[in-house]
Scaffold this motif. Structure first.
Motif, PDB file in Angstrom:
ATOM      1  N   MET A   1     -20.522 -14.957  -7.424  1.00  0.00           N
ATOM      2  CA  MET A   1     -19.689 -13.992  -6.703  1.00  0.00           C
ATOM      3  C   MET A   1     -18.222 -14.255  -7.010  1.00  0.00           C
ATOM      4  O   MET A   1     -17.760 -15.400  -6.983  1.00  0.00           O
ATOM      5  N   THR A   2     -17.476 -13.196  -7.284  1.00  0.00           N
ATOM      6  CA  THR A   2     -16.082 -13.355  -7.693  1.00  0.00           C
ATOM      7  C   THR A   2     -15.105 -13.302  -6.533  1.00  0.00           C
ATOM      8  O   THR A   2     -14.050 -13.927  -6.573  1.00  0.00           O
ATOM      9  N   PHE A   3     -15.424 -12.517  -5.507  1.00  0.00           N
ATOM     10  CA  PHE A   3     -14.513 -12.339  -4.364  1.00  0.00           C
ATOM     11  C   PHE A   3     -13.120 -11.907  -4.798  1.00  0.00           C
ATOM     12  O   PHE A   3     -12.111 -12.303  -4.211  1.00  0.00           O
ATOM     13  N   ASP A   4     -13.043 -11.076  -5.855  1.00  0.00           N
ATOM     14  CA  ASP A   4     -11.739 -10.638  -6.358  1.00  0.00           C
ATOM     15  C   ASP A   4     -10.971  -9.789  -5.358  1.00  0.00           C
ATOM     16  O   ASP A   4      -9.770  -9.574  -5.527  1.00  0.00           O
ATOM     17  N   HIS A   5     -11.644  -9.294  -4.301  1.00  0.00           N
ATOM     18  CA  HIS A   5     -10.951  -8.494  -3.294  1.00  0.00           C
ATOM     19  C   HIS A   5     -10.135  -9.352  -2.334  1.00  0.00           C
ATOM     20  O   HIS A   5      -9.348  -8.820  -1.550  1.00  0.00           O
ATOM     21  N   HIS A   9      -8.296 -15.115  -4.338  1.00  0.00           N
ATOM     22  CA  HIS A   9      -9.186 -15.103  -5.505  1.00  0.00           C
ATOM     23  C   HIS A   9      -8.765 -14.057  -6.540  1.00  0.00           C
ATOM     24  O   HIS A   9      -9.365 -13.986  -7.606  1.00  0.00           O
ATOM     25  N   ARG A  10      -7.782 -13.239  -6.223  1.00  0.00           N
ATOM     26  CA  ARG A  10      -7.453 -12.110  -7.108  1.00  0.00           C
ATOM     27  C   ARG A  10      -6.930 -12.609  -8.455  1.00  0.00           C
ATOM     28  O   ARG A  10      -6.259 -13.653  -8.541  1.00  0.00           O
ATOM     29  N   PRO A  11      -7.217 -11.861  -9.516  1.00  0.00           N
ATOM     30  CA  PRO A  11      -6.630 -12.183 -10.824  1.00  0.00           C
ATOM     31  C   PRO A  11      -5.108 -12.072 -10.758  1.00  0.00           C
ATOM     32  O   PRO A  11      -4.567 -11.187 -10.100  1.00  0.00           O
ATOM     33  N   THR A  12      -4.411 -12.982 -11.443  1.00  0.00           N
ATOM     34  CA  THR A  12      -2.945 -12.946 -11.420  1.00  0.00           C
ATOM     35  C   THR A  12      -2.405 -11.664 -12.037  1.00  0.00           C
ATOM     36  O   THR A  12      -1.271 -11.272 -11.751  1.00  0.00           O
ATOM     37  N   SER A  13      -3.209 -11.003 -12.844  1.00  0.00           N
ATOM     38  CA  SER A  13      -2.760  -9.754 -13.467  1.00  0.00           C
ATOM     39  C   SER A  13      -2.552  -8.639 -12.449  1.00  0.00           C
ATOM     40  O   SER A  13      -1.902  -7.634 -12.739  1.00  0.00           O
ATOM     41  N   TYR A  14      -3.089  -8.822 -11.228  1.00  0.00           N
ATOM     42  CA  TYR A  14      -2.913  -7.810 -10.186  1.00  0.00           C
ATOM     43  C   TYR A  14      -1.566  -7.952  -9.455  1.00  0.00           C
ATOM     44  O   TYR A  14      -1.162  -7.038  -8.731  1.00  0.00           O
ATOM     45  N   ASP A  15      -0.915  -9.088  -9.586  1.00  0.00           N
ATOM     46  CA  ASP A  15       0.204  -9.441  -8.710  1.00  0.00           C
ATOM     47  C   ASP A  15       1.224  -8.330  -8.499  1.00  0.00           C
ATOM     48  O   ASP A  15       1.641  -8.060  -7.365  1.00  0.00           O
ATOM     49  N   ARG A  30       0.868  -8.975  -4.714  1.00  0.00           N
ATOM     50  CA  ARG A  30       1.545 -10.220  -4.354  1.00  0.00           C
ATOM     51  C   ARG A  30       2.114 -10.140  -2.936  1.00  0.00           C
ATOM     52  O   ARG A  30       1.918 -11.054  -2.130  1.00  0.00           O
ATOM     53  N   ALA A  31       2.809  -9.046  -2.623  1.00  0.00           N
ATOM     54  CA  ALA A  31       3.413  -8.894  -1.298  1.00  0.00           C
ATOM     55  C   ALA A  31       2.348  -8.833  -0.208  1.00  0.00           C
ATOM     56  O   ALA A  31       2.525  -9.401   0.881  1.00  0.00           O
ATOM     57  N   PHE A  32       1.239  -8.159  -0.490  1.00  0.00           N
ATOM     58  CA  PHE A  32       0.143  -8.107   0.486  1.00  0.00           C
ATOM     59  C   PHE A  32      -0.396  -9.510   0.731  1.00  0.00           C
ATOM     60  O   PHE A  32      -0.615  -9.921   1.883  1.00  0.00           O
ATOM     61  N   GLY A  33      -0.588 -10.267  -0.333  1.00  0.00           N
ATOM     62  CA  GLY A  33      -1.095 -11.621  -0.199  1.00  0.00           C
ATOM     63  C   GLY A  33      -0.165 -12.514   0.593  1.00  0.00           C
ATOM     64  O   GLY A  33      -0.615 -13.363   1.374  1.00  0.00           O
ATOM     65  N   LEU A 130      -0.566 -23.906   5.083  1.00  0.00           N
ATOM     66  CA  LEU A 130      -2.031 -23.918   5.119  1.00  0.00           C
ATOM     67  C   LEU A 130      -2.623 -24.629   3.911  1.00  0.00           C
ATOM     68  O   LEU A 130      -2.089 -24.550   2.799  1.00  0.00           O
ATOM     69  N   PRO A 131      -3.763 -25.294   4.108  1.00  0.00           N
ATOM     70  CA  PRO A 131      -4.476 -25.865   2.960  1.00  0.00           C
ATOM     71  C   PRO A 131      -5.100 -24.746   2.132  1.00  0.00           C
ATOM     72  O   PRO A 131      -5.180 -23.603   2.579  1.00  0.00           O
ATOM     73  N   PRO A 132      -5.559 -25.057   0.922  1.00  0.00           N
ATOM     74  CA  PRO A 132      -6.196 -24.018   0.096  1.00  0.00           C
ATOM     75  C   PRO A 132      -7.383 -23.383   0.812  1.00  0.00           C
ATOM     76  O   PRO A 132      -8.085 -24.036   1.584  1.00  0.00           O
ATOM     77  N   ALA A 133      -7.584 -22.107   0.556  1.00  0.00           N
ATOM     78  CA  ALA A 133      -8.681 -21.378   1.197  1.00  0.00           C
ATOM     79  C   ALA A 133     -10.011 -21.746   0.560  1.00  0.00           C
ATOM     80  O   ALA A 133     -10.097 -21.987  -0.647  1.00  0.00           O
ATOM     81  N   THR A 134     -11.036 -21.792   1.381  1.00  0.00           N
ATOM     82  CA  THR A 134     -12.407 -21.961   0.890  1.00  0.00           C
ATOM     83  C   THR A 134     -13.248 -20.866   1.528  1.00  0.00           C
ATOM     84  O   THR A 134     -13.386 -20.817   2.749  1.00  0.00           O
ATOM     85  N   THR A 135     -13.777 -19.993   0.715  1.00  0.00           N
ATOM     86  CA  THR A 135     -14.571 -18.868   1.220  1.00  0.00           C
ATOM     87  C   THR A 135     -15.990 -18.981   0.682  1.00  0.00           C
ATOM     88  O   THR A 135     -16.201 -18.905  -0.534  1.00  0.00           O
ATOM     89  N   ALA A 136     -16.944 -19.187   1.576  1.00  0.00           N
ATOM     90  CA  ALA A 136     -18.342 -19.327   1.181  1.00  0.00           C
ATOM     91  C   ALA A 136     -19.085 -18.017   1.428  1.00  0.00           C
ATOM     92  O   ALA A 136     -18.772 -17.293   2.374  1.00  0.00           O
TER      93      ALA A 136
END
Length: 485
Positions: A1-5, A9-15, A30-33, A130-136
């Motif tokens: 699973m990519t969780f690109d949404h 997890h988004r690709p940097t090309s979306y920034d 980027r601003a949304f993130g 915040l620490p890095p996100a972990t999404t299971a």
């Protein structure tokens, strides 16, 4: 699973691509993130941790999306609440879900024991605490509340794997790409709006424009101004659009297709939309328990009027006979579903979960027929549900309010036909022996305890409500009475 949404997890090309906008904000990915990160820090400071629940009670606006994502950033779940709910209705959802924080437009309101965070107080710049996100995949993501036979809304538990499966299924079906731009008009407390309109285009770097409300002329103007490529709506919206005077025109050439769902619609409506506006209108079908959609007529391919299309990719849709066997092609039975989109279950409702999922299939409560090509036609409803303009209304909840009036002996709520909304709420009541019923007072009680769409448009007082042979109130007889008026 990519969780690109998910922003983390988004690709940097979306920034630097346009991500989401409403009438006040216009944000890149980027601003949304950054806003998600900032609000996640606020939630964490208020006790939200992995496994918590955050209630989001907002009208359609970008901050609603930010708040949901901020909960996910912390490993928490979000429960979106209809912002028009009464205190009673909202209080049930907040209490039942165990929400720690409520994000709302009214911070002065009392929302049970949860901490209230006002939307105007949401942070926009993260501090980096915040620490890095972990999404299971099995982390609970959404608690979407839907009423049931008991009349008390229950929480549909959808995890991140369910949502990812839904995005993949719908994305493949509509061939979504980064060039797509969805115009969102459905309320964001519905999983349809969350998954089909928001997360699906976000997973591939597309755009979302959020409208707070629907007005036919303003909606067409928004299409002309914003140039979306698709949108999803309910039949009532399309009925309003085709009813506009011929002189009302707008450039809708950017729209490559539109989706219709949430309630049955006549084939004539689809033909009228396509004739007037020039884009294909495809009908889909699904449940919150299936993370939104399970079938849809293809955008590019054979669309069969009167059907809701074949199963979406990655899902199995079948027809089950009363004895639990699968009905052959062309025969009716209960629509059942399998796939990664099927919910985990109902929150704290093991019996309801077992009843709906016990044999490995999601039992929809709808009666349908599959043709030789796998296209589904919905022919009836097992569940006693009213669909008003795409809004699911369950009679038992309203009947409970009516029964709360000491003058009422019996109450039954059914759907009455309506040319605009399809169905509206109609109540039948009988008085206590030797007593009477003040209809105005009864309606006032309903307005206090129920959202406007659930308040009956009419209350009929009968000496005795009709019964079937086993002594239950005969709702078919009441519907027939309405139809004969």
């Amino acid at each position: 699973m990519t969780f690109d949404h998910l922003p983390w997890h988004r690709p940097t090309s979306y920034d630097d691509l346009p991500c989401v906008r409403d009438d006040r904000l216009d944000l890149t990915y980027r601003a949304f993130g950054e806003r998600v990160e900032a609000v996640a820090e606020q939630l964490a400071a208020r006790g939200v941790t992995a496994g918590s629940v955050v209630a989001v009670m907002l009208p359609n606006r970008v901050e609603l999306l930010v708040a949901i994502m901020a909960a996910w950033r912390l490993g928490a779940a979000a429960t979106p609440i209809n912002p028009t709910f009464t205190a009673t209705e909202a209080g049930h959802q907040i209490g039942d879900s165990g929400a720690v924080v409520v994000v709302t437009t009214d911070p002065a309101a009392v929302h049970g024991g949860a901490t209230v965070l006002g939307v105007d107080d949401l942070a926009t710049t993260p501090a980096g605490t915040l620490p890095p996100a972990t999404t299971a995949p099995n982390d609970l993501a959404l608690l979407v509340y839907t009423s049931g036979s008991t009349g008390r809304p229950k929480g549909v538990m959808l995890d991140h794997a369910n949502i990812e499966a839904m995005i993949a299924s719908m994305g493949e079906a509509i061939a979504v790409t980064g060039d797509d731009h969805c115009l969102l008009v459905l309320p964001l407390f519905h999983v349809n709006a969350i998954c089909v309109s928001w997360l699906t285009p976000m997973s591939v770097g597309g755009q979302l424009s959020v409208l707070q409300r629907f007005h036919p002329v303003e909606f067409l103007q928004a299409i002309e101004r914003l140039r979306p490529t698709y949108f999803s709506a309910v039949p009532t919206i399309y009925s309003h659009l085709v009813a506009l005077p011929e002189e009302v025109r707008a450039d809708v050439s950017s729209v490559r297709f539109a989706v219709c769902g949430a309630a049955p619609a006549p084939p004539e409506l689809f033909a009228a939309v396509e004739k007037r506006f020039g884009f294909p209108l495809v009908e889909g079908y699904g449940l919150s328990e299936g993370t939104c959609a399970s079938t849809c007529n293809p955008v590019d391919g054979v669309r069969k009027p009167g059907t809701v299309g074949p199963a979406l990719p990655g899902q199995i849709v079948a027809i089950m006979a009363p004895d639990g066997t699968m009905a052959p092609t062309g025969e009716r039975g209960e629509v059942v579903i399998k796939g990664g989109n099927v919910m985990r279950g109902y929150l704290n409702r093991p019996e309801a979960t077992a009843e709906t999922l016990g044999d490995g299939w999601l039992h929809t409560g709808d009666v349908g027929i599959l043709d030789a090509d796998g296209y589904l036609r919905i022919v009836d409803r097992i569940k006693d549900m009213i669909i008003r303009g795409g809004e699911n209304i369950y009679p038992k909840e309203i009947e409970n309010v009516l029964h709360g009036d000491p003058s009422v002996l019996e109450a039954a709520v059914v759907g009455g036909a309506d040319p605009v909304y399809g169905e509206v709420v109609v109540a039948f009541v009988s008085p206590q022996p030797g007593g009477g019923i003040d209809v105005d007072a009864l309606l006032a009680r309903c307005r206090e305890e129920l959202t406007k769409v659930k308040v009956p448009v009419a209350v009929h007082v009968l000496d005795v409500l009709p019964k079937n042979p086993v002594g239950k109130i005969d709702k078919p007889a009441l519907r027939a009475r309405l139809a004969g008026e």
